[in-house]
Design a protein around this motif. Structure first.
Motif, PDB file in Angstrom:
ATOM      1  N   ARG A 187       0.849  -1.199   0.000  1.00  0.00           N
ATOM      2  CA  ARG A 187       0.000   0.000   0.000  1.00  0.00           C
ATOM      3  C   ARG A 187       0.882   1.245   0.000  1.00  0.00           C
ATOM      4  N   SER A 189       0.695   5.536  -0.267  1.00  0.00           N
ATOM      5  CA  SER A 189      -0.105   6.766  -0.258  1.00  0.00           C
ATOM      6  C   SER A 189       0.804   7.937  -0.585  1.00  0.00           C
ATOM      7  N   GLU A 193      -1.754  13.100  -4.032  1.00  0.00           N
ATOM      8  CA  GLU A 193      -3.024  12.474  -4.379  1.00  0.00           C
ATOM      9  C   GLU A 193      -3.997  12.506  -3.199  1.00  0.00           C
ATOM     10  N   GLU A 250     -14.583   0.480  -4.718  1.00  0.00           N
ATOM     11  CA  GLU A 250     -13.269   0.589  -5.340  1.00  0.00           C
ATOM     12  C   GLU A 250     -12.621   1.936  -5.014  1.00  0.00           C
ATOM     13  N   LEU A 251     -13.403   3.004  -5.098  1.00  0.00           N
ATOM     14  CA  LEU A 251     -12.876   4.321  -4.746  1.00  0.00           C
ATOM     15  C   LEU A 251     -12.608   4.434  -3.260  1.00  0.00           C
ATOM     16  N   CYS A 253     -11.588   2.055  -1.274  1.00  0.00           N
ATOM     17  CA  CYS A 253     -10.317   1.380  -1.007  1.00  0.00           C
ATOM     18  C   CYS A 253      -9.136   2.206  -1.514  1.00  0.00           C
ATOM     19  N   ARG A 254      -9.355   2.948  -2.587  1.00  0.00           N
ATOM     20  CA  ARG A 254      -8.286   3.787  -3.130  1.00  0.00           C
ATOM     21  C   ARG A 254      -8.063   5.025  -2.265  1.00  0.00           C
ATOM     22  N   SER A 528     -10.738  10.758 -12.039  1.00  0.00           N
ATOM     23  CA  SER A 528     -10.631   9.987 -10.793  1.00  0.00           C
ATOM     24  C   SER A 528     -11.740   8.972 -10.654  1.00  0.00           C
ATOM     25  N   ASN A 530     -12.870   7.146 -12.977  1.00  0.00           N
ATOM     26  CA  ASN A 530     -12.384   5.982 -13.722  1.00  0.00           C
ATOM     27  C   ASN A 530     -13.517   5.052 -14.150  1.00  0.00           C
TER      28      ASN A 530
END
Length: 689
Positions: A187, A189, A193, A250-251, A253-254, A528, A530
């Motif tokens: 992971r 970061s 971002e 999904e977002l 987790c991102r 973003s 996506n």
């Protein structure tokens, strides 16, 4: 498929609400939150809804979730083992912080410790200037050795925060690529971002927190999705962000840091929606559950949004917690909930911030809890019915509450059990009053011009007294108040935002650059998503964080969407001066104004879901009675107890009175008047009688 299910995991209870064909059903559910795996409680509640026929997995087309998983990982220090890579010379930035004392005269200041130790912080030689120029090239030879060292020490995640990377992320990107080449599953970061803003300490803290909670959030979401599939609930899961918008898993987790304060944000959304339904645009929101109380605000019909907040504040004092530079619904949170433990300190009563949680819970739960809590006090005061707590699924033990109060408080404080119970209730309310004054008076809001909306399992019980002490004239208790955040999820919509720092003078000659910034942020939102969240329909909104040149902090000023020209700049200046005047009392005309941060938000159209009408199930003229404690009336008095479901629109109840419903209890004080609105909400006018 027409049904939607929403579930909000709190510190003590997990709440559920269901909607069908645009109507929110009045069949709500609360189950105890399970530890260490909160997904177990979610599954238990969903199984009950399925077993009772409220939810058919085959008819479910949407699942919505508010979670405390990210918040708990920080509060309990149970996140990942994180390495921080920072610019040479900035290794101690998390330890130094802002060097502010949140308690000026306290000799031993209790300050929250960073999420990582100094030994987990690594420096790399490089330097980007404040304007984005490369001052010192990245030391690539040292970078290879640094990556080897991080991998050798077995870290779970890496946070990268280099000086001024918000202005030029070239070196951060290179560090991230070097790590991914060697450990693609790790992971990572990157601060540009996670938080592309000025102020190095706050940006570093936010980036570390994102890496810290990332693995926990990912594992939790994966296990929850598997559990939903096991129940044959097949639609994709959407999760509430701290800014009040839904995003796909999904977002989430991102960008896991955006899930901090997920549940409280959903509750404020409910209040804004209820306010629009009832024609109320200025609201103070009060969410009291089993662990904490959260105070928020709705201005001109919209939840107030801030650009950053603190988590895990020491003694809930501003400036003592871990700063997070992410958009969030404005909240003030304190450790005052139904499970807050009362104890004597040097001969004085103190309530919270420690909580009995869901296990063992208050003494009256009968699960081994021995310490008196706010719930124990409210039971002894007659405000709660022992036999019908949480829709009759739990029977409270009055004598256990009495023993806890007498053993821990009565002897040391020289009070009867009733006096000690009243002290607990009153002190908890006083603590929340201080928080209410922070969100209102200290931030430029006159509480006399606002309506207080109370929700949560314990909120309606304390709301009238809180409003009376804070000079708020009206209190609104919405339908489904006991599961307010779950209901708020059903009225939420997807939302994405993008922010950038670029310091510009607010002047006509910069109009072209201003337009370019806004366009680039809109494009960033589209990129973003996506394809996960389709940015179609809905609307964009813009804000600029402005200040007078030379000042150190900014004010958020909404500006219109449209062409940026000389008139646009003039409008932005006038809006800033009006905001400045409202907060500080006067503006400073003819002074240069600087724009610092630029924010664009995309919001989908809100779903057309409203509370089902329902019907009164009993005569409002036949209340039961039980003794309840009201010091205004001289102590314990026989009090009318009404079933909320038995009060049709137009019903009027004068205090003292108790309004009971399966998920919460509303107290009407002597001298107050309650009226059921046309939508079934309870409107209490303070001092009307």
């Amino acid at each position: 498929m027409t049904r939607q299910v929403a579930f909000d995991v709190g510190g003590t209870f997990t709440d559920f609400a269901v909607s069908d064909a645009g109507e929110i059903l009045k069949t709500f559910l609360k189950v105890p939150t399970t530890y260490p795996n909160q997904a177990d409680g979610v599954v238990e509640g969903l199984q009950l809804l399925i077993a009772t026929g409220v939810l058919d997995p085959a008819d479910c087309d949407l699942a919505l979730h508010a979670t405390t998983i990210a918040t708990n990982a920080i509060l309990e220090r149970k996140g990942a083992r994180v390495a921080l890579v920072t610019s040479e010379g900035f290794r101690d930035i998390l330890l130094i912080g802002r060097q502010k004392r949140h308690q000026t005269y306290e000799i031993a200041v209790n300050r929250t410790k960073p999420l990582i130790s100094r030994s987990a912080i690594f420096e790399i030689r490089e330097r980007i200037g404040a304007g984005g120029e490369v001052i010192t090239e990245l030391d690539r030879h040292a970078l290879d050795a640094l990556v080897e060292r991080i991998l050798a020490e077995g870290f779970d995640a890496v946070a990268v925060c280099l000086l001024h990377s918000y202005a030029n992320p070239v070196h951060e990107l290179e560090v991230g690529q070097a790590i991914r080449r060697r450990a693609g599953d790790l992971r990572i970061s990157l601060s540009h971002e996670v938080s592309p803003k000025i102020r190095e300490y706050e940006r570093t803290s936010t980036t570390v927190a994102d890496a810290y909670v990332g693995p926990s959030v990912g594992q939790y979401i994966t296990s929850l999705q598997e559990a939903l599939r096991g129940l044959e609930i097949k639609p994709s899961l959407s999760i509430m962000q701290s800014n009040g918008g839904l995003i796909a898993t999904e977002l989430a987790c991102r960008m896991p840091i955006r899930l901090v304060e997920s549940g409280p944000a959903a509750g404020v959304l409910l209040c804004a929606a209820i306010g629009r339904d009832e024609g109320l645009s200025s609201l103070l929101t009060f969410d009291m559950g089993g662990t904490t109380a959260k105070l928020g605000a709705v201005d001109e019909g919209e939840p107030a949004i801030v650009s950053g907040f603190e988590v895990d504040a020491a003694d809930y004092k501003k400036g003592s917690g871990l700063p997070l530079n992410i958009s969030s619904i404005e909240l003030v949170e304190i450790g005052a909930g139904g499970g807050s433990v009362a104890h004597p300190v040097m001969g004085l009563l103190q309530v919270g911030p420690k909580s009995a949680s869901s296990w063992p819970g208050p003494a009256c739960y009968g699960r081994g809890g021995i310490h008196p809590t706010v719930t124990d006090a409210n039971l002894l005061l007659g405000y709660l019915a022992a036999e019908s707590f949480n829709n009759g699924t739990m029977t409270l033990d009055v004598e256990a509450s009495r023993r806890a109060v007498e053993h821990h408080l009565s002897g040391s404080l020289g009070l009867s059990s009733a006096e000690a119970a009243w002290g607990i209730h009153a002190l908890a309310t006083n603590n929340m009053e201080r928080a209410l004054r922070i969100i209102s008076i200290e931030r430029g809001r006159d509480p006399r011009e606002y309506t207080l909306i109370a929700f949560g399992g314990a909120g309606p019980l304390h709301a009238a007294r809180l409003a009376r002490q804070a000079s708020v004239g009206k209190v609104l208790i919405p339908v489904g108040a006991g599961v307010g955040s779950a209901v708020g999820l059903l009225r939420a919509a997807p939302k994405l935002d993008a922010l950038a720092t670029e310091i510009l003078s607010l002047a006509p000659e910069n109009a072209t650059r201003m337009a370019e910034i806004f366009i680039s942020l809109e494009d960033k939102i589209r990129d973003s998503s996506n394809g996960i969240t389709a940015v179609k329909g809905g609307s964009f909104s813009r804000s600029i964080y402005l200040r007078y040149k030379g000042q150190g902090f900014e004010l958020k000023v909404p500006v219109p969407v449209g062409a940026v020209d000389d008139g646009y700049v003039t409008h932005a200046r006038a809006a800033f001066e009006e905001t400045y005047r409202r907060i500080y009392g006067a503006a400073v005309p003819s002074t240069e104004i600087e724009a610092v941060d630029w924010l664009v938000v995309w919001s989908a159209d809100a779903p057309a879901r409203h509370m089902s009408a329902g019907e009164a199930v009993a005569s409002p003229a036949s209340p039961t009675r039980r003794p309840a404690y009201f010091p205004e009336a001289g102590g314990f008095v026989d009090c009318n107890v009404y079933l909320r479901a038995a009060l049709p629109p137009g019903s009027i109840v004068t205090g003292p009175a108790i309004i009971a419903e399966p998920e919460t209890t509303t107290i009407v004080l002597p001298g107050d008047r309650l009226e059921v609105t046309r939508l079934g909400n309870l409107l209490i006018t303070i001092g009307a009688e």
